[in-house]
Design a protein around this motif. Structure first.
Motif, PDB file in Angstrom:
ATOM      1  N   PRO A  15     -22.354  10.055 -46.689  1.00 14.30           N
ATOM      2  CA  PRO A  15     -21.526   9.262 -44.809  1.00 14.30           C
ATOM      3  C   PRO A  15     -20.733  10.264 -44.483  1.00 14.30           C
ATOM      4  CG  PRO A  15     -21.369   8.070 -47.131  1.00 14.30           C
ATOM      5  CD  PRO A  15     -22.150   9.524 -47.568  1.00 14.30           C
ATOM      6  N   LEU A  16     -19.926  10.872 -44.965  1.00 19.35           N
ATOM      7  CA  LEU A  16     -19.181  12.469 -43.763  1.00 19.35           C
ATOM      8  C   LEU A  16     -20.037  12.555 -42.858  1.00 19.35           C
ATOM      9  CD1 LEU A  16     -16.512  12.318 -46.353  1.00 19.35           C
ATOM     10  CD2 LEU A  16     -16.589  10.787 -45.030  1.00 19.35           C
ATOM     11  N   SER A  17     -21.404  13.290 -43.153  1.00 13.19           N
ATOM     12  CA  SER A  17     -22.207  14.030 -42.015  1.00 13.19           C
ATOM     13  C   SER A  17     -22.763  13.431 -41.450  1.00 13.19           C
ATOM     14  CB  SER A  17     -23.366  14.404 -43.054  1.00 13.19           C
ATOM     15  OG  SER A  17     -23.769  13.887 -43.752  1.00 13.19           O
ATOM     16  N   LYS A  18     -21.883  12.655 -41.187  1.00  9.76           N
ATOM     17  CA  LYS A  18     -23.100  11.120 -39.986  1.00  9.76           C
ATOM     18  C   LYS A  18     -22.068  10.567 -39.077  1.00  9.76           C
ATOM     19  CE  LYS A  18     -27.692  10.343 -41.828  1.00  9.76           C
ATOM     20  NZ  LYS A  18     -28.398   8.898 -42.199  1.00  9.76           N
ATOM     21  N   ALA A  19     -20.993  11.211 -38.143  1.00  9.51           N
ATOM     22  CA  ALA A  19     -19.917  10.614 -38.046  1.00  9.51           C
ATOM     23  C   ALA A  19     -19.655  10.264 -37.083  1.00  9.51           C
ATOM     24  CB  ALA A  19     -18.851  12.239 -37.748  1.00  9.51           C
ATOM     25  N   ASP A  20     -21.367  10.392 -35.877  1.00  7.96           N
ATOM     26  CA  ASP A  20     -21.709   9.842 -35.021  1.00  7.96           C
ATOM     27  C   ASP A  20     -22.317   8.937 -34.856  1.00  7.96           C
ATOM     28  OD1 ASP A  20     -24.228  11.049 -35.384  1.00  7.96           O
ATOM     29  OD2 ASP A  20     -24.567  11.932 -33.342  1.00  7.96           O
ATOM     30  N   LYS A  21     -22.184   8.013 -36.277  1.00  8.45           N
ATOM     31  CA  LYS A  21     -23.084   6.546 -36.918  1.00  8.45           C
ATOM     32  C   LYS A  21     -22.653   5.851 -36.184  1.00  8.45           C
ATOM     33  CE  LYS A  21     -24.608   4.108 -40.196  1.00  8.45           C
ATOM     34  NZ  LYS A  21     -25.111   3.808 -41.537  1.00  8.45           N
ATOM     35  N   PHE A  22     -21.524   5.647 -36.019  1.00  4.25           N
ATOM     36  CA  PHE A  22     -20.493   4.234 -34.585  1.00  4.25           C
ATOM     37  C   PHE A  22     -20.350   5.234 -33.584  1.00  4.25           C
ATOM     38  CE2 PHE A  22     -21.184   2.405 -39.096  1.00  4.25           C
ATOM     39  CZ  PHE A  22     -22.104   1.299 -38.316  1.00  4.25           C
ATOM     40  N   LYS A  23     -20.303   6.341 -33.335  1.00  4.90           N
ATOM     41  CA  LYS A  23     -20.000   6.995 -31.924  1.00  4.90           C
ATOM     42  C   LYS A  23     -19.485   6.097 -30.882  1.00  4.90           C
ATOM     43  CE  LYS A  23     -19.593  11.516 -28.837  1.00  4.90           C
ATOM     44  NZ  LYS A  23     -20.316  12.631 -29.388  1.00  4.90           N
ATOM     45  N   GLY A  24     -20.299   5.160 -30.867  1.00  7.18           N
ATOM     46  CA  GLY A  24     -20.610   4.499 -29.846  1.00  7.18           C
ATOM     47  C   GLY A  24     -19.213   3.099 -29.046  1.00  7.18           C
ATOM     48  N   GLN A  25     -19.091   3.104 -30.715  1.00 11.27           N
ATOM     49  CA  GLN A  25     -17.903   1.813 -30.848  1.00 11.27           C
ATOM     50  C   GLN A  25     -16.924   2.769 -30.117  1.00 11.27           C
ATOM     51  OE1 GLN A  25     -18.275  -0.959 -31.423  1.00 11.27           O
ATOM     52  NE2 GLN A  25     -20.921  -1.463 -31.964  1.00 11.27           N
ATOM     53  N   PHE A  26     -16.172   3.907 -30.347  1.00  9.28           N
ATOM     54  CA  PHE A  26     -14.841   4.579 -30.220  1.00  9.28           C
ATOM     55  C   PHE A  26     -14.805   4.754 -28.872  1.00  9.28           C
ATOM     56  CE2 PHE A  26     -15.440   3.249 -34.357  1.00  9.28           C
ATOM     57  CZ  PHE A  26     -14.301   2.113 -34.680  1.00  9.28           C
ATOM     58  N   ALA A  27     -16.459   6.158 -27.947  1.00  6.47           N
ATOM     59  CA  ALA A  27     -16.434   6.148 -27.372  1.00  6.47           C
ATOM     60  C   ALA A  27     -15.121   6.343 -25.962  1.00  6.47           C
ATOM     61  CB  ALA A  27     -17.429   6.586 -26.736  1.00  6.47           C
ATOM     62  N   ASP A  28     -15.297   5.517 -25.863  1.00  6.89           N
ATOM     63  CA  ASP A  28     -14.076   4.641 -24.515  1.00  6.89           C
ATOM     64  C   ASP A  28     -12.968   4.507 -25.104  1.00  6.89           C
ATOM     65  OD1 ASP A  28     -16.464   4.733 -22.796  1.00  6.89           O
ATOM     66  OD2 ASP A  28     -15.992   2.078 -23.841  1.00  6.89           O
ATOM     67  N   TYR A  29     -12.413   5.320 -26.439  1.00  5.97           N
ATOM     68  CA  TYR A  29     -11.418   4.739 -26.430  1.00  5.97           C
ATOM     69  C   TYR A  29     -10.270   6.465 -27.403  1.00  5.97           C
ATOM     70  CZ  TYR A  29     -11.908   0.769 -26.917  1.00  5.97           C
ATOM     71  OH  TYR A  29     -12.469  -1.377 -27.095  1.00  5.97           O
ATOM     72  N   LEU A  30     -11.649   7.152 -27.184  1.00  4.12           N
ATOM     73  CA  LEU A  30     -10.883   9.072 -27.891  1.00  4.12           C
ATOM     74  C   LEU A  30     -10.000  10.103 -26.369  1.00  4.12           C
ATOM     75  CD1 LEU A  30     -14.640   9.930 -29.646  1.00  4.12           C
ATOM     76  CD2 LEU A  30     -12.145   9.391 -30.220  1.00  4.12           C
ATOM     77  N   GLY A  31      -9.353   9.805 -26.847  1.00  4.83           N
ATOM     78  CA  GLY A  31      -8.081  11.303 -26.001  1.00  4.83           C
ATOM     79  C   GLY A  31      -8.948  12.186 -25.657  1.00  4.83           C
ATOM     80  N   GLU A  32      -7.992  12.751 -24.716  1.00  3.26           N
ATOM     81  CA  GLU A  32      -8.833  14.348 -24.354  1.00  3.26           C
ATOM     82  C   GLU A  32      -8.350  15.297 -25.672  1.00  3.26           C
ATOM     83  OE1 GLU A  32      -7.215  17.391 -21.615  1.00  3.26           O
ATOM     84  OE2 GLU A  32      -6.256  15.856 -21.179  1.00  3.26           O
ATOM     85  N   ASP A  33      -9.550  15.854 -25.943  1.00  2.00           N
ATOM     86  CA  ASP A  33      -8.967  17.226 -27.423  1.00  2.00           C
ATOM     87  C   ASP A  33      -9.358  16.605 -28.500  1.00  2.00           C
ATOM     88  OD1 ASP A  33      -8.665  19.245 -25.654  1.00  2.00           O
ATOM     89  OD2 ASP A  33      -6.766  19.712 -25.761  1.00  2.00           O
TER      90      ASP A  33
END
Length: 206
Positions: A15-33
């Motif tokens: 589960p931890l090796s697939k960090a991008d499984k739901f990346k699309g749900q949070f992509a717009d909220y990630l800040g710089e760096d």
């Protein structure tokens, strides 16, 4: 996807090796760096909590009394029309007995969790999305509830949450869901996620 080895020294589970499984749900909220290290969601379907061992029998008794009283009144010809108060009580009983489980299952279906190198995030909402987040350096305590099989929940306490949970606020009408501490509920590999959070906090303090 971020290199987890930079933040976590132990062997990683799937589960931890697939960090991008739901990346699309949070992509717009990630800040710089800001890097997404883990994402997941709660277990779906109808689930029972420990408190339900009291609430379910209570709801069943409530519904039985209301329905029985309604039938007695109708058979006794004490009311020719349907009493709206009785209908309201029946609806309340049905919600407590069945409806709330369905509602909570739908809520979990539309809930997502994320852990970055800077904060934890919880995204939820059925008709509209809401994001709540807490900076890792503001977390003063983590409660872990682990079950057999590795499933469990994490609750993240901050200074503000501890103040809101004081005795003076026990009778507050604030919603627990909106004002309580953030939590990752019913997630897989809860111990590994817990270790990653504590590792991030340790790195931030060194």
């Amino acid at each position: 996807m971020a290199d987890l080895k930079k933040y976590y020294s132990k062997p990683l589970h799937q589960p931890l090796s697939k960090a991008d499984k739901f990346k699309g749900q949070f992509a717009d909220y990630l800040g710089e760096d800001e890097q997404l290290l883990w994402s997941g969601k709660p277990k779906t379907g109808l689930l029972f909590k420990q408190s339900d061992f009291f609430q379910v029998p209570f709801a069943a008794i409530w519904l039985y009394i209301v329905v029985t009283g309604f039938i007695v009144r109708q058979e006794g010809d004490l009311g020719s029309a349907i009493d709206p108060i009785s209908i309201l009580f029946v609806c309340v009983g049905l919600y407590l007995l069945i409806g709330r489980f369905i509602y909570e299952a739908i809520q979990r279906y539309y809930s997502y969790y994320a852990l970055t190198n800077q904060r934890i995030m919880v995204k939820s909402g059925i008709t509209s999305s809401e994001l709540r987040s807490t900076w890792l350096n503001s977390i003063v305590g983590i409660k872990i509830n682990e079950r057999r099989g590795g499933e469990g929940s994490l609750t993240f306490e901050t200074v503000g949450n501890l103040a809101n949970n004081s005795v003076a606020n026990l009778f507050s009408r604030k919603s627990t869901d909106q004002d309580g501490p953030l939590s990752f509920e019913k997630i897989a590999e809860v111990r590994q996620v817990y270790d990653l959070v504590t590792k991030l906090q340790s790195n931030a303090n060194t």
